[in-house]
Motif scaffolding. Structure first.
Motif, PDB file in Angstrom:
ATOM      1  N   ILE A  58      -7.153   4.455   2.659  1.00  0.00           N
ATOM      2  CA  ILE A  58      -6.468   3.244   3.393  1.00  0.00           C
ATOM      3  C   ILE A  58      -6.241   2.358   2.318  1.00  0.00           C
ATOM      4  O   ILE A  58      -5.166   1.751   2.297  1.00  0.00           O
ATOM      5  CB  ILE A  58      -6.908   2.957   4.612  1.00  0.00           C
ATOM      6  CG1 ILE A  58      -6.838   4.214   5.637  1.00  0.00           C
ATOM      7  CG2 ILE A  58      -6.296   1.815   5.212  1.00  0.00           C
ATOM      8  CD1 ILE A  58      -7.653   4.000   7.026  1.00  0.00           C
ATOM      9  N   THR A  59      -7.309   1.771   1.667  1.00  0.00           N
ATOM     10  CA  THR A  59      -7.288   0.680   0.781  1.00  0.00           C
ATOM     11  C   THR A  59      -6.373   0.960  -0.387  1.00  0.00           C
ATOM     12  O   THR A  59      -5.472   0.475  -0.910  1.00  0.00           O
ATOM     13  CB  THR A  59      -8.481   0.149   0.306  1.00  0.00           C
ATOM     14  OG1 THR A  59      -9.389  -0.128   1.567  1.00  0.00           O
ATOM     15  CG2 THR A  59      -8.488  -1.061  -0.354  1.00  0.00           C
ATOM     16  N   LEU A  60      -6.394   2.116  -0.842  1.00  0.00           N
ATOM     17  CA  LEU A  60      -5.725   2.664  -2.232  1.00  0.00           C
ATOM     18  C   LEU A  60      -4.186   2.617  -1.583  1.00  0.00           C
ATOM     19  O   LEU A  60      -3.396   2.291  -2.445  1.00  0.00           O
ATOM     20  CB  LEU A  60      -6.206   3.711  -2.781  1.00  0.00           C
ATOM     21  CG  LEU A  60      -7.346   4.052  -3.327  1.00  0.00           C
ATOM     22  CD1 LEU A  60      -7.566   5.752  -3.748  1.00  0.00           C
ATOM     23  CD2 LEU A  60      -7.277   3.209  -4.686  1.00  0.00           C
ATOM     24  N   ALA A  61      -3.727   3.138  -0.650  1.00  0.00           N
ATOM     25  CA  ALA A  61      -2.615   3.400  -0.120  1.00  0.00           C
ATOM     26  C   ALA A  61      -1.980   1.921   0.405  1.00  0.00           C
ATOM     27  O   ALA A  61      -0.564   1.660   0.132  1.00  0.00           O
ATOM     28  CB  ALA A  61      -2.461   4.123   1.192  1.00  0.00           C
ATOM     29  N   PHE A  62      -2.803   1.020   0.731  1.00  0.00           N
ATOM     30  CA  PHE A  62      -2.149  -0.315   1.178  1.00  0.00           C
ATOM     31  C   PHE A  62      -2.063  -1.161  -0.028  1.00  0.00           C
ATOM     32  O   PHE A  62      -0.801  -1.868  -0.150  1.00  0.00           O
ATOM     33  CB  PHE A  62      -3.020  -1.147   2.224  1.00  0.00           C
ATOM     34  CG  PHE A  62      -2.665  -2.150   2.714  1.00  0.00           C
ATOM     35  CD1 PHE A  62      -1.763  -2.166   3.651  1.00  0.00           C
ATOM     36  CD2 PHE A  62      -3.059  -3.483   2.465  1.00  0.00           C
ATOM     37  CE1 PHE A  62      -1.140  -3.364   4.423  1.00  0.00           C
ATOM     38  CE2 PHE A  62      -2.878  -4.503   2.914  1.00  0.00           C
ATOM     39  CZ  PHE A  62      -1.675  -4.575   3.803  1.00  0.00           C
ATOM     40  N   PHE A  63      -2.765  -1.286  -1.072  1.00  0.00           N
ATOM     41  CA  PHE A  63      -2.411  -2.050  -2.236  1.00  0.00           C
ATOM     42  C   PHE A  63      -2.170  -1.267  -3.315  1.00  0.00           C
ATOM     43  O   PHE A  63      -2.166  -1.678  -4.678  1.00  0.00           O
ATOM     44  CB  PHE A  63      -3.884  -2.328  -2.692  1.00  0.00           C
ATOM     45  CG  PHE A  63      -4.597  -3.440  -1.519  1.00  0.00           C
ATOM     46  CD1 PHE A  63      -3.688  -4.780  -1.432  1.00  0.00           C
ATOM     47  CD2 PHE A  63      -5.579  -3.288  -0.639  1.00  0.00           C
ATOM     48  CE1 PHE A  63      -4.273  -5.818  -0.438  1.00  0.00           C
ATOM     49  CE2 PHE A  63      -6.073  -4.164   0.004  1.00  0.00           C
ATOM     50  CZ  PHE A  63      -5.292  -5.484   0.469  1.00  0.00           C
ATOM     51  N   TYR A  64      -1.394  -0.009  -3.267  1.00  0.00           N
ATOM     52  CA  TYR A  64      -1.047   0.729  -4.109  1.00  0.00           C
ATOM     53  C   TYR A  64      -0.165  -0.039  -5.420  1.00  0.00           C
ATOM     54  O   TYR A  64      -0.088   0.123  -6.556  1.00  0.00           O
ATOM     55  CB  TYR A  64      -0.276   1.946  -3.675  1.00  0.00           C
ATOM     56  CG  TYR A  64       0.085   2.811  -4.920  1.00  0.00           C
ATOM     57  CD1 TYR A  64      -0.798   3.612  -5.569  1.00  0.00           C
ATOM     58  CD2 TYR A  64       1.429   2.820  -5.302  1.00  0.00           C
ATOM     59  CE1 TYR A  64      -0.322   4.340  -6.684  1.00  0.00           C
ATOM     60  CE2 TYR A  64       1.878   3.688  -6.177  1.00  0.00           C
ATOM     61  CZ  TYR A  64       1.145   4.426  -6.977  1.00  0.00           C
ATOM     62  OH  TYR A  64       1.698   5.117  -7.923  1.00  0.00           O
ATOM     63  N   PRO A  65       0.785  -0.764  -4.979  1.00  0.00           N
ATOM     64  CA  PRO A  65       1.816  -1.486  -5.793  1.00  0.00           C
ATOM     65  C   PRO A  65       1.066  -2.333  -6.852  1.00  0.00           C
ATOM     66  O   PRO A  65       1.394  -2.469  -8.031  1.00  0.00           O
ATOM     67  CB  PRO A  65       2.882  -2.118  -5.240  1.00  0.00           C
ATOM     68  CG  PRO A  65       2.716  -1.577  -3.804  1.00  0.00           C
ATOM     69  CD  PRO A  65       1.146  -1.082  -3.648  1.00  0.00           C
ATOM     70  N   ASP A  66      -0.021  -3.161  -6.578  1.00  0.00           N
ATOM     71  CA  ASP A  66      -0.720  -4.005  -7.293  1.00  0.00           C
ATOM     72  C   ASP A  66      -2.107  -3.353  -7.776  1.00  0.00           C
ATOM     73  O   ASP A  66      -3.090  -3.306  -7.112  1.00  0.00           O
ATOM     74  CB  ASP A  66      -1.028  -5.268  -6.513  1.00  0.00           C
ATOM     75  CG  ASP A  66      -1.742  -6.371  -7.360  1.00  0.00           C
ATOM     76  OD1 ASP A  66      -1.691  -6.210  -8.571  1.00  0.00           O
ATOM     77  OD2 ASP A  66      -2.057  -7.576  -6.543  1.00  0.00           O
ATOM     78  N   LEU A  69      -5.497  -5.796  -7.908  1.00  0.00           N
ATOM     79  CA  LEU A  69      -5.874  -5.948  -6.414  1.00  0.00           C
ATOM     80  C   LEU A  69      -6.382  -4.593  -5.725  1.00  0.00           C
ATOM     81  O   LEU A  69      -7.463  -4.751  -5.148  1.00  0.00           O
ATOM     82  CB  LEU A  69      -4.731  -6.510  -5.595  1.00  0.00           C
ATOM     83  CG  LEU A  69      -5.284  -6.893  -4.250  1.00  0.00           C
ATOM     84  CD1 LEU A  69      -6.294  -8.213  -4.216  1.00  0.00           C
ATOM     85  CD2 LEU A  69      -4.022  -7.556  -3.523  1.00  0.00           C
ATOM     86  N   MET A  70      -5.561  -3.497  -6.192  1.00  0.00           N
ATOM     87  CA  MET A  70      -6.414  -2.337  -5.590  1.00  0.00           C
ATOM     88  C   MET A  70      -7.765  -1.929  -6.069  1.00  0.00           C
ATOM     89  O   MET A  70      -8.598  -1.599  -5.321  1.00  0.00           O
ATOM     90  CB  MET A  70      -5.404  -1.082  -6.083  1.00  0.00           C
ATOM     91  CG  MET A  70      -5.640   0.320  -5.364  1.00  0.00           C
ATOM     92  SD  MET A  70      -4.632   1.475  -6.114  1.00  0.00           S
ATOM     93  CE  MET A  70      -4.761   1.486  -7.698  1.00  0.00           C
ATOM     94  N   THR A  71      -7.810  -2.394  -7.358  1.00  0.00           N
ATOM     95  CA  THR A  71      -9.187  -2.048  -7.805  1.00  0.00           C
ATOM     96  C   THR A  71     -10.390  -3.186  -7.315  1.00  0.00           C
ATOM     97  O   THR A  71     -11.618  -2.348  -7.184  1.00  0.00           O
ATOM     98  CB  THR A  71      -9.187  -2.221  -9.392  1.00  0.00           C
ATOM     99  OG1 THR A  71      -8.926  -3.347  -9.854  1.00  0.00           O
ATOM    100  CG2 THR A  71      -8.602  -1.194 -10.134  1.00  0.00           C
ATOM    101  N   LYS A  72     -10.195  -4.008  -6.832  1.00  0.00           N
ATOM    102  CA  LYS A  72     -11.080  -5.000  -6.428  1.00  0.00           C
ATOM    103  C   LYS A  72     -11.313  -4.661  -4.910  1.00  0.00           C
ATOM    104  O   LYS A  72     -12.237  -4.880  -4.446  1.00  0.00           O
ATOM    105  CB  LYS A  72     -10.352  -6.467  -6.540  1.00  0.00           C
ATOM    106  CG  LYS A  72     -10.418  -6.761  -7.965  1.00  0.00           C
ATOM    107  CD  LYS A  72      -9.694  -8.508  -8.016  1.00  0.00           C
ATOM    108  CE  LYS A  72      -9.849  -8.727  -9.633  1.00  0.00           C
ATOM    109  NZ  LYS A  72      -9.465 -10.121  -9.590  1.00  0.00           N
ATOM    110  N   ALA A  73     -10.340  -4.483  -4.281  1.00  0.00           N
ATOM    111  CA  ALA A  73     -10.340  -3.903  -2.894  1.00  0.00           C
ATOM    112  C   ALA A  73     -10.813  -3.011  -2.099  1.00  0.00           C
ATOM    113  O   ALA A  73     -11.423  -2.419  -1.419  1.00  0.00           O
ATOM    114  CB  ALA A  73      -8.963  -4.573  -1.999  1.00  0.00           C
ATOM    115  N   SER A  74     -10.549  -1.742  -3.089  1.00  0.00           N
ATOM    116  CA  SER A  74     -10.892  -0.356  -2.752  1.00  0.00           C
ATOM    117  C   SER A  74     -12.607  -0.401  -2.479  1.00  0.00           C
ATOM    118  O   SER A  74     -12.933   0.293  -1.461  1.00  0.00           O
ATOM    119  CB  SER A  74     -10.798   0.608  -3.867  1.00  0.00           C
ATOM    120  OG  SER A  74      -9.508   0.720  -4.016  1.00  0.00           O
TER     121      SER A  74
END
Length: 94
Positions: A58-66, A69-74
């Protein structure tokens, strides 16, 4: 068969030894309690793992464009998902 306490011959269907009166059948209550603890432990691990995986996705899908941020939030999403999964496992065993 032989009695484990006094080594006198016994039948396989005997509940007690005739010679020393030792109980030969273990309590099923103790075994079922051990089974319940083991099953609860396995359920907690499975629910945590599935929750972590879903939270990660879900985190990957939500922050996919950035990507940054995706690597920090996953990892945070994985931990939160795992904790939610563990919560559901605890609710199942109440």
């Amino acid at each position: 068969m032989y009695c484990p306490a006094c080594s006198s011959p016994i039948l396989a269907t005997d509940a007690r030894c005739i010679n020393c009166n030792k109980l030969l059948i273990e309590s099923s209550e103790k075994k079922s309690e051990e089974f319940k603890k083991a099953a609860e432990f396995v359920d907690n691990k499975i629910y945590y793992g599935v929750g972590a995986f879903i939270g990660f996705l879900i985190t990957l899908a939500f922050f996919y464009p950035d990507q940054e941020l995706m690597t920090k939030a996953s990892p945070i999403g994985a931990v939160v998902g795992g904790l939610i999964g563990r919560y559901f496992a605890k609710q199942q065993w109440k």
